[in-house]
Scaffold this motif. Structure first.
Motif, PDB file in Angstrom:
ATOM      1  N   ARG A 196      -1.345  -1.887   1.924  1.00 21.70           N
ATOM      2  CA  ARG A 196      -0.535  -0.825   2.523  1.00 21.70           C
ATOM      3  C   ARG A 196      -1.394   0.364   2.933  1.00 21.70           C
ATOM      4  O   ARG A 196      -1.120   1.030   3.936  1.00 21.70           O
ATOM      5  N   ARG A 197      -2.439   0.629   2.184  1.00 22.53           N
ATOM      6  CA  ARG A 197      -3.356   1.727   2.513  1.00 22.53           C
ATOM      7  C   ARG A 197      -4.126   1.426   3.803  1.00 22.53           C
ATOM      8  O   ARG A 197      -4.345   2.309   4.633  1.00 22.53           O
ATOM      9  N   VAL A 198      -4.546   0.175   3.957  1.00 19.05           N
ATOM     10  CA  VAL A 198      -5.240  -0.227   5.186  1.00 19.05           C
ATOM     11  C   VAL A 198      -4.311  -0.056   6.389  1.00 19.05           C
ATOM     12  O   VAL A 198      -4.687   0.509   7.423  1.00 19.05           O
ATOM     13  N   ALA A 199      -3.078  -0.545   6.245  1.00 20.36           N
ATOM     14  CA  ALA A 199      -2.115  -0.463   7.346  1.00 20.36           C
ATOM     15  C   ALA A 199      -1.798   0.990   7.707  1.00 20.36           C
ATOM     16  O   ALA A 199      -1.599   1.315   8.886  1.00 20.36           O
ATOM     17  N   ALA A 200      -1.773   1.864   6.707  1.00 21.45           N
ATOM     18  CA  ALA A 200      -1.433   3.269   6.956  1.00 21.45           C
ATOM     19  C   ALA A 200      -2.455   3.952   7.865  1.00 21.45           C
ATOM     20  O   ALA A 200      -2.125   4.908   8.576  1.00 21.45           O
ATOM     21  N   CYS A 201      -3.695   3.450   7.869  1.00 21.28           N
ATOM     22  CA  CYS A 201      -4.766   4.085   8.651  1.00 21.28           C
ATOM     23  C   CYS A 201      -4.814   3.617  10.102  1.00 21.28           C
ATOM     24  O   CYS A 201      -5.458   4.267  10.933  1.00 21.28           O
ATOM     25  N   LEU A 202      -4.168   2.502  10.406  1.00 20.33           N
ATOM     26  CA  LEU A 202      -4.358   1.879  11.723  1.00 20.33           C
ATOM     27  C   LEU A 202      -3.014   1.670  12.424  1.00 20.33           C
ATOM     28  O   LEU A 202      -2.111   1.022  11.875  1.00 20.33           O
ATOM     29  N   ASP A 203      -2.903   2.182  13.627  1.00 19.81           N
ATOM     30  CA  ASP A 203      -1.627   2.122  14.350  1.00 19.81           C
ATOM     31  C   ASP A 203      -1.191   0.697  14.665  1.00 19.81           C
ATOM     32  O   ASP A 203       0.006   0.425  14.778  1.00 19.81           O
ATOM     33  N   ASN A 204      -2.148  -0.217  14.838  1.00 18.85           N
ATOM     34  CA  ASN A 204      -1.790  -1.578  15.246  1.00 18.85           C
ATOM     35  C   ASN A 204      -1.621  -2.532  14.068  1.00 18.85           C
ATOM     36  O   ASN A 204      -1.500  -3.744  14.252  1.00 18.85           O
ATOM     37  N   VAL A 205      -1.613  -2.002  12.836  1.00 18.96           N
ATOM     38  CA  VAL A 205      -1.476  -2.845  11.637  1.00 18.96           C
ATOM     39  C   VAL A 205      -0.219  -2.441  10.874  1.00 18.96           C
ATOM     40  O   VAL A 205       0.005  -1.259  10.599  1.00 18.96           O
ATOM     41  N   ASP A 206       0.610  -3.433  10.531  1.00 17.93           N
ATOM     42  CA  ASP A 206       1.838  -3.189   9.761  1.00 17.93           C
ATOM     43  C   ASP A 206       1.914  -4.146   8.578  1.00 17.93           C
ATOM     44  O   ASP A 206       1.303  -5.221   8.582  1.00 17.93           O
ATOM     45  N   ILE A 207       2.697  -3.753   7.587  1.00 19.90           N
ATOM     46  CA  ILE A 207       2.962  -4.593   6.415  1.00 19.90           C
ATOM     47  C   ILE A 207       4.306  -5.297   6.588  1.00 19.90           C
ATOM     48  O   ILE A 207       5.291  -4.695   7.022  1.00 19.90           O
ATOM     49  N   VAL A 208       4.326  -6.579   6.236  1.00 22.07           N
ATOM     50  CA  VAL A 208       5.576  -7.343   6.193  1.00 22.07           C
ATOM     51  C   VAL A 208       5.725  -7.899   4.783  1.00 22.07           C
ATOM     52  O   VAL A 208       4.810  -8.547   4.267  1.00 22.07           O
ATOM     53  N   ASP A 209       6.846  -7.618   4.129  1.00 23.91           N
ATOM     54  CA  ASP A 209       7.063  -8.095   2.760  1.00 23.91           C
ATOM     55  C   ASP A 209       7.304  -9.599   2.737  1.00 23.91           C
ATOM     56  O   ASP A 209       8.023 -10.142   3.592  1.00 23.91           O
ATOM     57  N   LEU A 210       6.715 -10.256   1.740  1.00 18.38           N
ATOM     58  CA  LEU A 210       6.897 -11.693   1.541  1.00 18.38           C
ATOM     59  C   LEU A 210       7.514 -11.894   0.164  1.00 18.38           C
ATOM     60  O   LEU A 210       6.885 -11.616  -0.862  1.00 18.38           O
ATOM     61  N   LEU A 211       8.743 -12.378   0.123  1.00 20.00           N
ATOM     62  CA  LEU A 211       9.446 -12.563  -1.155  1.00 20.00           C
ATOM     63  C   LEU A 211       9.116 -13.944  -1.714  1.00 20.00           C
ATOM     64  O   LEU A 211       9.374 -14.959  -1.075  1.00 20.00           O
TER      65      LEU A 211
END
Length: 614
Positions: free
Chosen positions: A311-326
């Motif tokens: 999540r920290r990596v994604a927060a720094c980059l506009d083209n990166v997002d987190i998707v939850d995997l249950l």
């Protein structure tokens, strides 16, 4: 504080050093207050200093500084306290790193969110592997770089000024008002970062968090070298160079265990290698799939560090997002991956999946045939073109002996990078180093991962390679012996406390090679309401753990780890004790990790006492 008296006291501390300060990778939670962490340890240490008490017994009973040495430890805290007192600054403003590059990235990360300019001035040379273009283009950080002959030549600047030097003598280093962050590089040890001035106090926790997630603190052995140099008024550096024979042997052992032929990579910790994996994959995507969105798919309740770092990596980059995997409980990993990948395919995005097998804490293994099929399945974008195939980032810390990536392995044809925390079975709990290896389809990706491992200066230390060289050859046998003990203990618990729910691999899965020595225990509870039942269970959890560690103090310990050489480790909540997993995702059940070497009959006897007291 009188400097000579302080250094004399530090010498006494070194002379009476508790062996666990140098040897353990995970520390006791029963004397640990996470919210106070390093502060509580240093307050008590300061009291001992005032009393001139450096007895081993007094040092041993100090509160736990950090629960896990990757984050910090007694010796890093003492080193930082000593340097702080030499310069009359707060100990919290001194932060030691095993890496020489990451402290720079820590300040740049904070300034990214503050939208603040950064000037990096340096004398001599930059950290080895420092690549300004990659840091700007891939990490998304902006800065100006300037080489100066002397600290006096640093120009005034609107923003933060970082000064990097090879000032090996930490006693004589001067702090100037126009410099916000001092980073001194120390040969074969790492670096020391000093946060200068009250105006920069708000950087401290952010920099600590980077050390917690993207690298490690200077190791205990290296902190000891630094402390000895300080008390003898010598330059803080080490001649402890990497022995290439150790490294070659470790890489060969990893290839043998994983049945792979691609080059393995070894980092200072599991999270250090995961950071290199993520940044390497992002680098590859930006270079080869320009303009496409990147999706990091991660279980929300997996190990806290993995979750938080992604999540920290994604927060720094506009083209990166987190998707939850249950993946746990009523959710099936294979079905969840299929659903998520179908959605990402429609967006024509790049999917990177991080998953643990077995899952933590429920110790579940998906149907591997179905997993392979769902990862191999060709999907279509909304425009009808072929979607990007996923890269599967497999955390197999709980089963490092399973050859997923072998030529005839289940995931040999799926782009898969496997990694493991070396602080568990690979080293037997003797160091934090982690490693990764890829199958043949990931050859290009592994090259990029190595680039970022070296850029971040997060490769394993010489001592870590030495420890892994000794321990890896016996790992497979230790896993087998620890599983035998765990299966026997689980069977015993099922017999004497049948109403408890135990999460452990089935006999059928064990026959396939999944032989973890960790299980989680959901104890029976009482109460009228859900809140009463939860409160009762949490009290019962602690009652069990406290009984085990009190009755078997030499073997049973309240701490977070797995794969240790001796004894039994207990922890709760099972998913994370490190404060970053969301409260709703935490699982307040007991997790127990058994070793190949423990008094199993005594553990059964004490557990029986617990059952009889319920």
């Amino acid at each position: 504080m009188e400097v000579n008296n302080m250094l004399k006291y530090i010498k006494q501390v070194i002379d009476h050093l508790p062996t666990d300060w140098l040897r353990l990778t995970t520390h006791r939670l029963d004397i640990y207050n996470e919210s106070l962490a390093k502060t509580q340890f240093l307050d008590a240490f300061e009291t001992l200093y005032q009393q001139n008490n450096a007895d081993t017994s007094a040092l041993e009973t100090l509160p736990t500084a950090y629960d896990y040495i990757r984050l910090g430890h007694p010796l890093s805290s003492v080193l930082e306290w000593t340097i702080a007192n030499l310069h009359q600054i707060k100990p919290s403003h001194v932060i030691s790193f095993s890496s020489q590059t990451i402290p720079v990235l820590a300040v740049l990360r904070k300034n990214l969110f503050e939208n603040k300019n950064t000037q990096i001035a340096y004398t001599g040379h930059l950290p080895q592997g420092f690549d300004a273009e990659i840091i700007k283009n891939i990490y998304g950080y902006s800065f100006e770089l300037i080489k100066v002959e002397h600290i006096d030549n640093i120009p005034a600047f609107q923003g933060s000024t970082i000064y990097i030097s090879q000032e090996a003598n930490l006693e004589t280093m001067e702090l100037f008002e126009n410099i916000d962050f001092y980073i001194s590089l120390h040969k074969n040890l790492g670096s020391i970062l000093i946060v200068n001035g009250k105006q920069n106090e708000n950087y401290v926790s952010e920099i600590q968090h980077v050390r917690r997630r993207e690298t490690i603190a200077m190791t205990p052995a290296d902190c000891l070298v630094a402390l000895k140099a300080l008390i003898h008024h010598k330059p803080v550096e080490s001649d402890n160079k990497l022995v290439e024979a150790n490294k070659t042997s470790v890489l060969n052992s990893i290839n043998k265990i994983t049945e792979t032929t691609t080059k393995a990579l070894v980092a200072s910790s599991g999270l250090s290698i995961q950071y290199a994996i993520l940044m390497g994959l992002i680098h590859d995507a930006i270079e080869n799939h320009q303009g496409k969105a990147i999706k990091i798919i991660v279980p929300p309740n997996c190990y806290g560090g993995t979750n938080d770092q992604a999540r920290r990596v994604a927060a720094c980059l506009d083209n990166v997002d987190i998707v939850d995997l249950l993946v746990d409980g009523e959710n099936n990993m294979v079905d969840s991956i299929d659903t998520v990948l179908a959605s990402i395919a429609k967006e024509d995005a790049i999917p990177y999946i991080i998953a643990e097998i077995p899952t933590n804490p429920r110790v579940e293994v998906p149907d591997l045939n179905k997993l392979r099929d769902v990862l191999s399945k060709e999907r279509q974008t909304a425009r009808g073109t072929t979607a990007m195939a996923p890269v599967f980032i497999l955390d197999q810390t709980f089963c490092p002996n399973v050859p997923f990536l072998a030529e005839d392995g289940m995931l040999s044809q799926v782009k898969t990078i496997s990694f493991a925390s070396g602080s568990k079975f690979p080293s037997g709990g003797l160091c934090t180093a982690g490693y990764c290896v890829g199958n043949k389809p990931t050859k290009r990706l592994m090259d990029k991962i190595e680039t970022h491992l070296l850029l971040c200066d997060n490769e394993a230390t010489a001592l870590q390679y030495q420890i892994l060289d000794k321990q890896l050859p016996t790992m497979t046998q230790r896993i087998a012996d620890a599983y035998t003990n765990t299966r026997e203990f689980v069977n015993f618990i099922q017999e004497v406390l049948p109403e408890a729910k135990i999460n452990f691999v089935s006999e059928a899965l064990a026959e396939q090679g999944f032989t973890p020595s960790v299980f989680s225990l959901d104890l029976p509870t009482k109460g009228e309401t859900a809140e009463e039942k939860e409160a009762y269970k949490r009290d019962l959890n602690l009652k069990l753990i406290n009984l085990m560690i009190t009755k078997i103090p030499d073997e049973s310990k309240f701490c977070v780890s797995y794969g240790q050489l001796k004894g039994c480790y207990w922890t709760v909540p099972a998913t994370s004790t490190q404060g970053t997993t969301k409260e709703g995702d935490k699982d307040y059940i007991v997790r127990a990790s058994l070793s190949p070497n423990l008094d199993l009959e005594l553990h059964k006897k004490v557990f029986m006492e617990f059952v009889e007291s319920m």
